[in-house]
Design a protein around this motif. Structure first.
Motif, short mmCIF file in Angstrom:
data_model
loop_
_atom_site.label_atom_id
_atom_site.label_comp_id
_atom_site.label_asym_id
_atom_site.label_seq_id
_atom_site.Cartn_x
_atom_site.Cartn_y
_atom_site.Cartn_z
N LYS A 97 0.78 -1.24 0.00
CA LYS A 97 0.00 0.00 0.00
C LYS A 97 0.83 1.30 0.00
N GLU A 98 1.65 1.49 1.06
CA GLU A 98 2.36 2.77 1.18
C GLU A 98 3.38 2.96 0.06
N GLN B 167 3.31 1.61 -2.87
CA GLN B 167 2.60 1.83 -4.13
C GLN B 167 2.15 3.29 -4.25
N GLU B 168 1.66 3.83 -3.14
CA GLU B 168 1.24 5.25 -3.14
C GLU B 168 2.42 6.16 -3.44
N ASN B 169 3.58 5.85 -2.84
CA ASN B 169 4.80 6.64 -3.12
C ASN B 169 5.17 6.54 -4.60
N LYS C 274 3.20 6.05 -7.10
CA LYS C 274 2.24 6.85 -7.87
C LYS C 274 2.57 8.34 -7.79
N LYS C 275 2.91 8.78 -6.57
CA LYS C 275 3.27 10.20 -6.39
C LYS C 275 4.50 10.55 -7.23
#
Lengths: 223, 223
Positions: A121-122, A124-126, A128-129
């Protein structure tokens, strides 16, 4: 020259963005080649012999000699078949800029994409950013030009389009849709590239890429 | 063209192997340039402006435009001042091979050297083992040639010699002396390069490199 020496062979793995880049460059130049797909879990003796340092695809075998690393392969293709459609600009500063962007894409865009594919999760979010940040930078580099090198499709376009194809998968798979709002010029560029003959012939579809990812994932969970 | 646009400026940090490579290339071509040394703990606004992506040295500023990444800078220098002493071979396969070795040195030799510099006992030993493996590979690539490209000093030599300089420091600092026994041709090549005018003028001495390392280390322990 023997028939074997005349043959042009590409050692490849079809979902690979780096393999795709070599394919696009060969099609742009109108070069006929023999395509040998590798099973990366059981690499062929030819691959190990032709890329003894990294054991990685793509490898171009030409006149019995091997050329490794996608960006080096593209430059080689451009220099050998120099009278056909040029892939690199002729002016030294523009060449340096193209090389810089290619290096940026292969390091930064690829690195962050891997986080989106593989990360929890975390992470993957990084990923994407970061991808959004790199996309904004590339949007600015593209500006109002048709392609990264100006009016003609070339080196940087070849290297970026396989990752643009990943972005499309990331839309459904990881809810990555900010690029459409924030980088409209990049999206227009990408859609134009996807319609290009050399790209259509070389690029796996988004569905195929996603299926390959699921296969990979199954492999890990058993591995 | 204004005076500022005509100026050639190298943003650099004197102990950096990557900065050293750019310096050697400029001296080989007989190019006069303004040398600006950066304080990496307090980077100049010019560096941040000229390399907005990576904020790293070396950066070559020519005609008001910046070229980043040492291997791209060397190729740019070779293409701009193309009538002087050529740095890259002219034949496409030899050019591809030189690019491959440069990439190998910048990734593998640099990566393992960093382990020797920074690593604790086990990591340092691993770094030394890897460096010996890479050195054996390079010894084989060199063969009986005078330089990596044949009879003349060029791209691969420029990129490897700053790391050869590190190997000398590693002898006293990390007891890394197997290379002399296992790779006599590479050592002969290195000693020949060290006597070359462009290298002498550009390379920090082994003592200076070690002092810079101690300074770095002091920084970390306070940081």
């Amino acid at each position: 020259m023997t028939q074997e020496e005349e043959e042009i062979v590409l050692l490849d793995y079809w979902p690979s963005p780096f393999g795709t880049m070599a394919r696009i460059a060969l099609v742009e130049k109108g070069v006929n080649y023999i395509h040998k797909f590798e099973d990366l879990s059981n690499k062929s003796p030819l691959l190990l012999e032709m890329n003894p340092v990294h054991h990685k695809i793509p490898v171009l075998v030409h006149k019995g000699k091997s050329i490794c690393e996608s960006n080096i392969i593209i430059q080689y293709i451009d220099e050998i078949w120099k009278n056909n459609f040029p892939l690199l600009p002729s002016e030294p500063y523009q060449r340096a800029k193209a090389r810089f962007l290619v290096d940026f894409i292969n390091k930064k865009v690829h690195g962050s994409s891997v986080k989106v594919w593989m990360g929890q999760k975390e992470e993957q979010e990084n990923g994407k950013k970061e991808l959004l940040e790199w996309s904004k930078f590339l949007e600015e580099e593209l500006g109002d030009k048709l392609y990264f090198g100006g009016d003609v499709f070339g080196f940087v376009d070849i290297v970026l389009v396989p990752f643009y194809n990943w972005f499309i998968v990331f839309k459904t798979f990881a809810n990555f849709n900010t690029i459409e709002i924030e980088c409209p010029k990049l999206v227009m560029w990408g859609e134009k590239c996807l319609k290009r003959d050399s790209v259509c012939k070389s690029l796996p579809t988004s569905d195929q890429v996603y299926q390959a990812y699921l296969e990979f994932k199954k492999g890990w969970s058993h591995g």
